[in-house]
Scaffold this motif. Structure first.
Motif: not given
Ligand SMILES: [Mg+2]
Ligand SMILES: Nc1ncnc2c1ncn2[C@@H]1O[C@H](COP(=O)(O)OP(=O)(O)O)[C@@H](O)[C@H]1O
Length: 339
Positions: A223, A236, A246, A281, A293
């Motif tokens: 991210r 992540r 996420s 992301d 997204e």
């Molecule tokens: Mg996300």
């Protein structure tokens, strides 16, 4: 004078603290009240960190913010930053229209078109509801039968914006790893019988369905958040035996994990979107970053451990920082130069 919408969480406490420390005149307002426009008398700016899981925010944030922006007020988040917030389908059309590298995505409002597509595509795919965070409404679709079942559901009873069994499974998984309390698990059990207000308010999500190509072999997502002319990033890791990163809570901050060219492109994409703040992301296919997204808002505590940030020229500034201050600085600057 800056108006700040009061809430217990998110950017709010930091915005207030920054204004106090820096002697920036501010006023706390309650955007959930009917007299919000009157409350704003004498204010030039409104800041409101709104969330997708607060039903009052859902009902009012976009209406109030965009109305005020329309009338000439400076707001955060503004229209370009947030009209597509918590709406992955709106994001699909926006990113396609701007030519930004969104994972190939499919949106059907016609059942026959969806079924036709299923018969002529390859699996796995990823199914997503338009809204949701922390991977809650994101599922792997392994085969055609699975996709047909989802399409049938979408065009009959539809989906809840809050999948209580998934939420319980997620909390239980975190409990087993010691990342969640037993009370948290009990809360999720309660939610099975009594879904949160926002989910009740939203009603069933139906008569449309959204899929993306599944980008395989990602053990993580990255991210990158751009706020004005500064950027920072986190990595992540996915949950075990899962493709979704996420909300996993497993975050890496080591600066060596982030490719400068990704930071550079993120600045360009942010410019192209005209966003005050935007989180991208990314997952990767053959080394190429693809957007899954975007979001104007983020859970600020997850970024306090970032090792530093970049400016637009990719100079890196090590050390701790607070990006919520930049939001205020940027808006004050805009006011000064009369933009
Ligand atoms: Mg996300
Ligand atoms: N098309 C995709 N291919 C592979 N992995 C994906 C894809 N879309 C999402 N993911 C994974 O699932 C996670 C959640 O998806 P995302 O669209 O970001 O939803 P959320 O709003 O819940 O964060 C991402 O962090 C990423 O790890």
């Amino acid at each position: 004078m800056i108006a700040i919408h009061k809430s217990d969480i998110g950017f709010y406490p930091r915005w207030v603290k920054y204004c106090e420390e820096s002697k920036i005149p501010f006023k706390i307002v309650d955007c959930h009240k009917t007299d919000i426009v009157q409350q704003l008398e004498g204010c030039k700016v409104l800041l409101w960190h709104h969330w997708q899981v607060n039903y009052k925010d859902l009902l009012k944030a976009k209406r109030v913010l965009f109305a005020l922006e329309h009338a000439g007020m400076k707001v955060f988040p503004n229209f370009k930053s947030s009209w597509h917030f918590d709406d992955k389908i709106a994001q699909k059309y926006l990113l396609e229209a701007l030519g930004l590298p969104l994972v190939r995505s499919y949106h059907f409002v016609d059942k026959m078109e969806a079924l036709d597509w299923v018969n002529n595509t390859e699996f796995p795919k990823v199914f997503k509801l338009k809204g949701g965070a922390g991977s809650a409404n994101v599922k792997l679709v392994r085969d055609k039968q699975n996709a047909i079942r989802l399409i049938n559901q979408a065009f009959s009873k539809g989906f809840s914006g809050y999948d209580s069994f998934e939420a319980l499974k997620e909390r239980f998984g975190k409990f087993k790893q010691g990342k969640e309390s037993f009370l948290g698990v009990l809360k999720s059990v309660y939610r099975v019988f009594n879904p949160p207000y926002y989910a009740k308010m939203m009603g069933r999500i139906k008569y449309e369905i959204y899929f993306q190509d599944f980008i395989p072999n990602n053990d993580s997502d990255i991210r990158v958040i751009v706020v004005g002319n500064k950027a920072f990033a986190i990595k992540r890791m996915v949950r075990s035996n899962d493709f979704r990163a996420s909300g996993s809570g497993n975050i890496l901050y080591d600066i060596k994990l982030f490719n400068e060219s990704l930071i550079k492109s993120s600045f360009e994409y942010s410019k192209s979107l005209g966003a005050q703040a935007v989180a991208f992301d990314y997952v990767f296919q053959d080394g190429k970053a693809q957007i899954v997204e975007i979001s104007y808002g983020f859970a600020i505590q997850g970024y306090d451990q970032c090792e530093g940030y970049w400016d637009e020229n990719l100079n890196f500034f090590p050390g701790s920082f607070d990006s919520t201050k930049w939001i205020i600085d940027d808006i004050i600057n805009e006011l000064k130069i009369g933009k």
